[in-house]
Design an enzyme around this catalytic site. Structure first.
Site: not given
Ligand code: 3HC
Length: 679
Positions: A100, A123, A61, A103
């Site tokens: 997400g 998450e 998400a 999912e």
């Molecule tokens: N939402 C918004 N922005 C995100 C994001 C997300 N899910 N994931 C990454 N970004 C942004 C980062 O803030 C970063 O922004 P910036 O360049 O402005 O600093 C940019 O994307 C690149 O991210 P990384 O520097 O972390 O890039 P990497 O290549 O090192 O890693 C990744 C990529 C493994 C995808 C890592 O970004 C990550 O772990 N992201 C989060 C994944 C996550 O937690 N997903 C679950 C979200 S909650 C959810 O899905 C709820 C649902 O169940 C309803």
């Protein structure tokens, strides 16, 4: 176009392009909803593929939307629509399918992934749980025990593991995912009934749940989300619709809670820390093919392992042949211990060790691109090593000092290349701890700093830039806390009480446990007759901490602490001589006197531009010192408590905070303006 569809020979390929990580923001969700409906209605389409462009499948998400009013098609509903689609839907996964993103894939009828892909539900690391059916669909696909591991620990699994556990149906070549997904789509276009994950049965597994809780109790201490994940996964044995309601209620509760707010703040804080304000954009990182490490002690060995583990050869130099041999043996032992836990193969251990060249002469470092000295923490020793390094290292080499307190500028002056000198402060054990303080000297060139940030990322560290000062960010803030802990002892508070208050707050250990671990004798003048501080009194009695089996506590052979009558006597005696009278101190006062001076110091660090931003300080403390991440770090926490409260507490305790205490003008000003550090 964020979402586009191409149709070819009966297959509709829906492609999403939302850089950088294809987060499932509202435009993506709406676009997917429309594309799906269009493909479902199109009589020429027999099956549908969902894929992403760029570096990854959906990484989850869009975290920036959390806490904002909900708009457009919601992710749970989108997932339900995908699953309910009357035509087979195939997820074509590359990069990372996270949160997400996974999912969405679970809602699809089939999943195909490249071998390098990773799949996970992280998450929990944001203080949340999968809120779009993940806790209900995943156990239906791979069982409760395996689902717990993925969703409650939050660590992704490889595509190979996903195939083995039947989380995905097929592996695809790295360059042929889209073609192979389309081929799979054609293959299954006429297969009915559609395999809908939510319709699969799931068997209860109470044994697995209780074993899992027990195994990870320590790791989960203080965190709300893991328990919610476990409860939601347990609820997957209920009818699907009921389980989903439980998942949604838990998700909404966590999303509105303080812990998730703090953890989401830290997610962005960690990424922000990698950015250096004002850095010349044309400053390009320098190449790094060979690393030198000077000093084969615990620190030097740990530092070297970081590079060996990612395939970068290391020359390890120690002038003492015995120390060198011992250091190499310890590194091997550490690798083998990791292999014994199943986290490395024997082949990987040998590959890493084969990249190590131990050598007793500094001349061996002549070709290194980066040389890190990790010798004894003494300015004269470090200056001497630097002078010698400067003459053996090639002119372009970067010279780094792994100091935790010393003046990097003074060390840099000994080199003819001060622009190529910086501090790289690793934390012990250096091969494990995530934090790296990158200390920017007055003369450090932008390209050198940029290189340090790239290196940190390559070796899996979170780098925070600090300017030169005594103790940089972390240790400078630690000092007032440690001083207060000692002061409390002098006022008659027991060591275990000070430590209990701090560990109950969420720190992994208390200030006095930490002092014993680090060594009470660090920086001691070594004259047992010169007793000017409580530490002098303890050191004179041989109470140097864990290393001598006694410090503020007594230790048994397994290094388990117990209260010490001798330490108590020494403390009481020293305090009496200094005119202290024991007094009643509340737990609240202990907490405030230990933590509020840290915030005050943090504000000074910010004011002096030693740290670029308050969030960098929070990253230092959460990644390097065990500050509970669910409290977001000291500066975030203080802002939540309210800076007025912090200032009032500091004023109330001012008389006991020592002669060196002074209120930070920045803190006073922010408090008066009703602001936090982030505002
Ligand atoms: N939402 C918004 N922005 C995100 C994001 C997300 N899910 N994931 C990454 N970004 C942004 C980062 O803030 C970063 O922004 P910036 O360049 O402005 O600093 C940019 O994307 C690149 O991210 P990384 O520097 O972390 O890039 P990497 O290549 O090192 O890693 C990744 C990529 C493994 C995808 C890592 O970004 C990550 O772990 N992201 C989060 C994944 C996550 O937690 N997903 C679950 C979200 S909650 C959810 O899905 C709820 C649902 O169940 C309803």
């Amino acid at each position: 176009m964020i979402v586009s569809t191409s149709k070819n020979a009966g297959v509709a390929s829906i492609s999403v392009d939302n850089p950088p990580v294809n987060a499932l923001g509202s435009a993506v969700r709406d676009g997917l909803g429309h594309a799906l409906a269009d493909a479902a209605d199109d009589a020429t389409v027999g099956a549908i593929v969902i894929a992403c462009r760029g570096r990854t499948f959906f990484a989850g998400a869009d975290i920036t939307e959390f806490g904002q009013p909900r708009t457009g098609l919601q992710l749970p509903e989108l997932c339900d629509r995908i699953e309910a689609c009357p035509k087979p839907v195939i997820a074509a996964i590359h990069g990372t399918a996270l949160g997400g993103g996974l999912e969405v894939a679970l809602a699809c009828h089939y999943r195909i992934a490249t071998g390098s892909a990773k799949l996970g539900l992280p998450e929990v690391k944001l203080g949340l749980l999968p809120g779009a059916g993940g806790t209900q669909r995943l156990p239906r696909l791979i069982g409760i025990a395996a689902a717990l591991k993925i969703a409650a620990l939050g660590s992704p699994i490889s595509a190979g593991e996903a195939l083995a556990s039947k989380l995905i149906d097929r592996l695809a070549g790295e360059d042929s995912l889209i073609e192979e997904a389309a081929a799979l789509a054609r293959e299954v276009a006429a297969v009915r009934p559609l395999p809908r994950t939510s319709e699969r049965p799931v068997s209860p597994d109470a044994g697995a749940v209780s074993a899992f809780r027990k195994e990870h109790a320590r790791r989960f201490r203080g965190f709300e989300a893991p328990d919610a994940v476990i409860r939601a996964i347990e609820a997957s044995t209920l009818p699907y619709a009921e389980g989903r309601l439980i998942e949604r209620a838990e998700f909404d509760r966590l999303l509105a809670g303080a812990q998730s707010g703090a953890l989401r703040y830290l997610f962005f804080a960690e990424r922000q820390a990698a950015k250096i304000d004002g850095l010349d954009p044309s400053a390009k990182p320098l190449p790094l093919a060979l690393v030198g490490v000077v000093g084969a002690g615990t620190m030097g060995g740990g530092i070297a392992m970081n590079f060996l583990s990612i395939g970068i050869p290391v020359r390890l130099v120690d002038l003492n042949a015995d120390s060198l041999a011992r250091g190499v043996a310890v590194m091997r032992k550490n690798y083998e211990a990791t292999a014994a836990k199943g986290r490395l193969t024997n082949g990987q251990v040998e590959a890493a060790m084969s990249l190590l060249t131990p050598d007793p002469a500094l001349a061996a470092l002549a070709d290194c691109d980066l040389i890190i000295e990790a010798v004894f923490e003494n300015i004269e020793v470090k200056r001497d090593v630097f002078q010698k390094l400067d003459s053996v290292a090639k002119p372009a080499a970067i010279l780094a000092t792994n100091t935790s307190y010393l003046d990097v500028d003074v060390i840099a002056q000994t080199a003819r290349r001060p622009g190529r000198v910086l501090g790289l402060h690793f934390f012990s054990p250096a091969n494990v701890m995530r934090l790296l303080e990158v200390v920017r000297g007055k003369a450090t060139e932008d390209a050198v700093l940029a290189t340090a940030m790239v290196i940190a990322r390559r070796i899996g560290k979170i780098a925070v830039v600090a300017r030169v000062c005594d103790g940089f960010i972390g240790n400078r803030m630690l000092k007032p806390r440690q001083l207060q802990a000692i002061e409390l002892l002098m006022e008659g508070v027991a060591a275990e009480r000070v430590d209990r208050v701090i560990t109950e707050f969420g720190m992994p250990m208390g200030p006095l446990q930490l002092a014993d671990l680090a060594g009470v004798d660090i920086g001691w003048h070594r004259d047992p007759k010169r007793i000017e501080t409580l530490r002098d009194a303890l050191c004179a009695a041989g109470r140097w901490g864990q290393k001598t089996g006694k410090g503020f506590y007594d230790y048994d052979a397994a290094r388990r602490p117990s209260p010490s009558a001798e330490a108590d006597r020494l403390i009481a005696q020293f305090a009496k001589e200094r005119g202290y009278v024991p007094r009643e101190v509340s737990d609240r006062e202990i907490l405030e006197r230990c933590l509020y001076p840290m915030i005050n110091e943090g504000a000074k660090i910010l004011d002096e531009r030693v740290a670029q931003r308050a969030s960098d300080i929070d990253v230092v403390w959460t990644a390097g010192y065990g500050w509970p991440s669910y409290l977001g770090g000291p500066m975030y926490w203080a802002s939540q408590v309210g800076l007025r409260t912090i200032v009032a507490g500091l004023e109330q305790h001012a008389a006991r905070l020592g002669p060196a205490f002074s209120l930070s003008p920045l803190l006073a000003q922010r408090a008066a303006a009703g602001k936090g550090f982030q505002a």
